[in-house]
Design a protein around this motif. Structure first.
Motif, PDB file in Angstrom:
ATOM      1  N   ASP A 110       0.806  -1.211   0.000  1.00 35.28           N
ATOM      2  CA  ASP A 110       0.000   0.000   0.000  1.00 35.28           C
ATOM      3  C   ASP A 110       0.845   1.271   0.000  1.00 35.28           C
ATOM      4  N   ALA A 111       2.158   1.094   0.009  1.00 37.80           N
ATOM      5  CA  ALA A 111       3.051   2.245  -0.139  1.00 37.80           C
ATOM      6  C   ALA A 111       3.405   2.479  -1.602  1.00 37.80           C
ATOM      7  N   THR A 112       2.785   1.725  -2.489  1.00 35.14           N
ATOM      8  CA  THR A 112       3.037   1.934  -3.907  1.00 35.14           C
ATOM      9  C   THR A 112       1.748   1.695  -4.687  1.00 35.14           C
ATOM     10  N   ALA A 113       1.586   2.419  -5.802  1.00 37.56           N
ATOM     11  CA  ALA A 113       0.290   2.375  -6.484  1.00 37.56           C
ATOM     12  C   ALA A 113       0.017   0.999  -7.093  1.00 37.56           C
ATOM     13  N   PHE A 114       1.001   0.485  -7.800  1.00 32.40           N
ATOM     14  CA  PHE A 114       0.831  -0.794  -8.508  1.00 32.40           C
ATOM     15  C   PHE A 114       1.886  -1.787  -8.030  1.00 32.40           C
ATOM     16  N   PRO A 115       1.633  -2.450  -6.903  1.00 29.94           N
ATOM     17  CA  PRO A 115       2.671  -3.295  -6.318  1.00 29.94           C
ATOM     18  C   PRO A 115       3.055  -4.470  -7.203  1.00 29.94           C
ATOM     19  N   ARG A 116       4.369  -4.697  -7.290  1.00 29.11           N
ATOM     20  CA  ARG A 116       4.899  -5.887  -7.949  1.00 29.11           C
ATOM     21  C   ARG A 116       5.415  -6.802  -6.858  1.00 29.11           C
ATOM     22  N   VAL A 117       4.698  -7.903  -6.669  1.00 29.34           N
ATOM     23  CA  VAL A 117       5.128  -8.879  -5.676  1.00 29.34           C
ATOM     24  C   VAL A 117       5.216 -10.226  -6.380  1.00 29.34           C
ATOM     25  N   MET A 118       5.659 -11.238  -5.637  1.00 24.96           N
ATOM     26  CA  MET A 118       5.793 -12.552  -6.250  1.00 24.96           C
ATOM     27  C   MET A 118       4.476 -12.936  -6.911  1.00 24.96           C
ATOM     28  N   ASN A 119       4.546 -13.380  -8.148  1.00 27.74           N
ATOM     29  CA  ASN A 119       3.372 -13.847  -8.895  1.00 27.74           C
ATOM     30  C   ASN A 119       2.367 -12.763  -9.262  1.00 27.74           C
ATOM     31  N   ARG A 120       2.728 -11.494  -9.177  1.00 26.95           N
ATOM     32  CA  ARG A 120       1.769 -10.472  -9.594  1.00 26.95           C
ATOM     33  C   ARG A 120       2.444  -9.274 -10.248  1.00 26.95           C
ATOM     34  N   ALA A 121       2.116  -9.063 -11.533  1.00 27.53           N
ATOM     35  CA  ALA A 121       2.581  -7.847 -12.201  1.00 27.53           C
ATOM     36  C   ALA A 121       1.402  -7.198 -12.926  1.00 27.53           C
ATOM     37  N   TYR A 122       0.178  -7.466 -12.447  1.00 26.76           N
ATOM     38  CA  TYR A 122      -1.050  -6.930 -13.021  1.00 26.76           C
ATOM     39  C   TYR A 122      -1.859  -6.273 -11.910  1.00 26.76           C
ATOM     40  N   PRO A 123      -2.531  -5.203 -12.099  1.00 29.27           N
ATOM     41  CA  PRO A 123      -2.569  -4.350 -13.294  1.00 29.27           C
ATOM     42  C   PRO A 123      -1.311  -3.457 -13.340  1.00 29.27           C
TER      43      PRO A 123
END
Ligand code: 4AD
Ligand code: MG
Length: 430
Positions: A417-430
């Motif tokens: 929640d400190a970033t608009a579009f978080p990139r974490v393991m297994n998620r690069a969407y949206p």
């Protein structure tokens, strides 16, 4: 009347009662009482209740207000009235209600799963909590730049695509690069070190990438990294710079983000209290402290979330843990005769590690030895080793995870929640 008034100005009481204004935003909430619609409108600065009354506005305006769904884009004109029942204590008594866009049924309602909210992140960004967090982040970035400028640090733009690893190979993202391979940067440190020989004190705010397979509330695969590097700077001096910077950022957020902190449930007084210097605790003493608290923790172990929490238990401000065993740390840190390195992690209460930094090894032979010991090929570091050949000087630097800092300062539960579009393991969407 064409000028649009930010809702915040109405809520701050800057608009006299009875004054006609025009606001512009999206429908946040709506409720109908027959001939009267209460439409709460949201803009980037706040929410304001608008009373849309049949007979006062044109009939088609009233119908539009009745049928417009949540998140419809609207322009409302009317006069300001104090009303203690309205959120924020003011109401707009509408004279015109114009719909710019009729929204479809908004997919987000109460009590939805975290996964679903991440799937519709592009829409969930409109929530008040995320809006507040994004504003805090903007102030944090601004304060970092202001402080650096005051201290004579020059902003630079090191590369993101790189052929060398700063923080070890296991967490690198590899990308094809014109028939060869390159990596997404984990840290700008090595390139910043090259820049101190002309600019002396430098910093950069860049995206950093870590292919860490850890699902924790403090790990992102892509994060913003604020790194500083300074020539003729000792380990103590770089820590002094960092603690003053962190305190300055906390004070600026407390001063500029009162409303946002209220939305997020963070007490600004806790931030105002932060002041340099911070406690410095040697790694060995941290180990002892943990053992005393009952941890089965031995020298050479790294701190996990539980250890970080125990080390900052009862503290109001962050603590530096310094002088880790050399075997735990990368090749570039300056090693002492006792086998420790001149390094530090800054650990914040409820925030975990927010900074990692060190004094750098300056001697060519020693650094070559360390690289070989780490199984690295010297030719991959040829340019970096040149820095120890041509006017090598004492220098120190650090890296601060911007989202880690924002998470702590804003009191967020999760780093995403400190970033608009978080990139974490297994998620690069949206
Ligand atoms: O401790 P780290 O790995 O240190 C370095 O990269 C040094 N080369 C920095 C330097 O001296 N210029 O990373 C620095 C900081 C950490 O303290 C943490 O705040 C943040 O970067 N960080 C992360 N933030 C979010 N997600 C991750 N996966 C992170 N990994 C590190
Ligand atoms: Mg670290």
């Amino acid at each position: 009347m064409t000028q649009v008034t930010p809702i915040e100005q109405v809520l701050d009481g800057h608009v006299p009662e009875g004054r006609a204004v025009k606001i512009r935003g999206w429908i946040y909430r709506s409720r109908s009482q027959g001939k009267l619609n209460f439409v709460v409108v949201r803009d980037s600065t706040g929410i304001l209740q608008c009373a849309v009354k049949k007979g006062v506005v044109k009939d088609d305006h009233f119908e539009d207000a009745s049928k417009a769904l949540l998140e419809s884009a609207v322009i409302v004109e009317g006069t300001v009235k104090k009303d203690s029942r309205a959120p924020g204590g003011f109401e707009l008594q509408a004279s015109h209600f114009h719909v710019l866009h009729f929204s479809e049924v908004f997919p987000i309602s109460k009590d939805q799963s975290t996964e679903f909210l991440l799937d519709v992140r592009h829409l969930w960004l409109r929530s008040r909590e995320l809006t507040a967090a994004m504003k805090v982040k903007a102030v944090v970035l601004e304060a970092i730049r202001e402080y650096c400028k005051k201290e004579g640090y020059i902003e630079t733009t090191p590369p993101i695509l790189s052929s060398s690893a700063a923080e070890g190979g296991s967490t690198l993202f590899e990308v094809p690069y014109f028939g060869k391979k390159a990596f997404l940067s984990q840290s700008a440190q090595l390139h910043l070190e090259a820049l101190i020989f002309s600019l002396e004190k430098v910093y950069a705010i860049t995206p950093s990438f870590r292919a860490e397979k850890s699902r924790t509330p403090k790990h992102l695969a892509e994060y913003w990294h604020f790194e500083g590097e300074a020539a003729h700077c000792s380990h103590e001096e770089i820590m002094a710079f960092e603690e003053k910077l962190v305190a300055f950022v906390c004070h600026e957020v407390a001063r500029q983000c009162q409303k946002e902190l209220a939305v997020l449930g963070r007490n600004p007084q806790d931030l105002e209290k932060i002041s340099a210097p911070f406690e410095k605790l040697a790694y060995q003493d941290a180990v002892k402290r943990l053992q005393k608290k009952g941890f089965k923790f031995k020298e050479g172990d790294d701190f996990g979330a539980d250890e970080e929490a125990a080390l900052t238990e009862g503290l109001d401000q962050p603590v530096f843990v310094t002088h880790f065993p050399s075997s735990m740390k990368p090749f570039y840190m300056l090693e002492n005769p006792d086998g420790t390195v001149n390094n530090h992690d800054l650990i914040a209460p409820g925030g975990g590690e927010i900074i990692g930094g060190s004094e750098r090894e300056v001697d060519l032979q020693r650094i070559e030895k360390k690289l070989k010991k780490a199984g690295e090929k010297l030719e991959n570091y040829a340019w970096y080793l040149d820095l120890r050949r041509f006017g090598s000087v004492q220098h120190s630097g650090f890296g601060l995870g911007v989202e880690r800092l924002v998470k702590w300062v804003a009191g967020l539960e999760h780093i995403r929640d400190a970033t608009a579009f978080p990139r974490v393991m297994n998620r690069a969407y949206p």
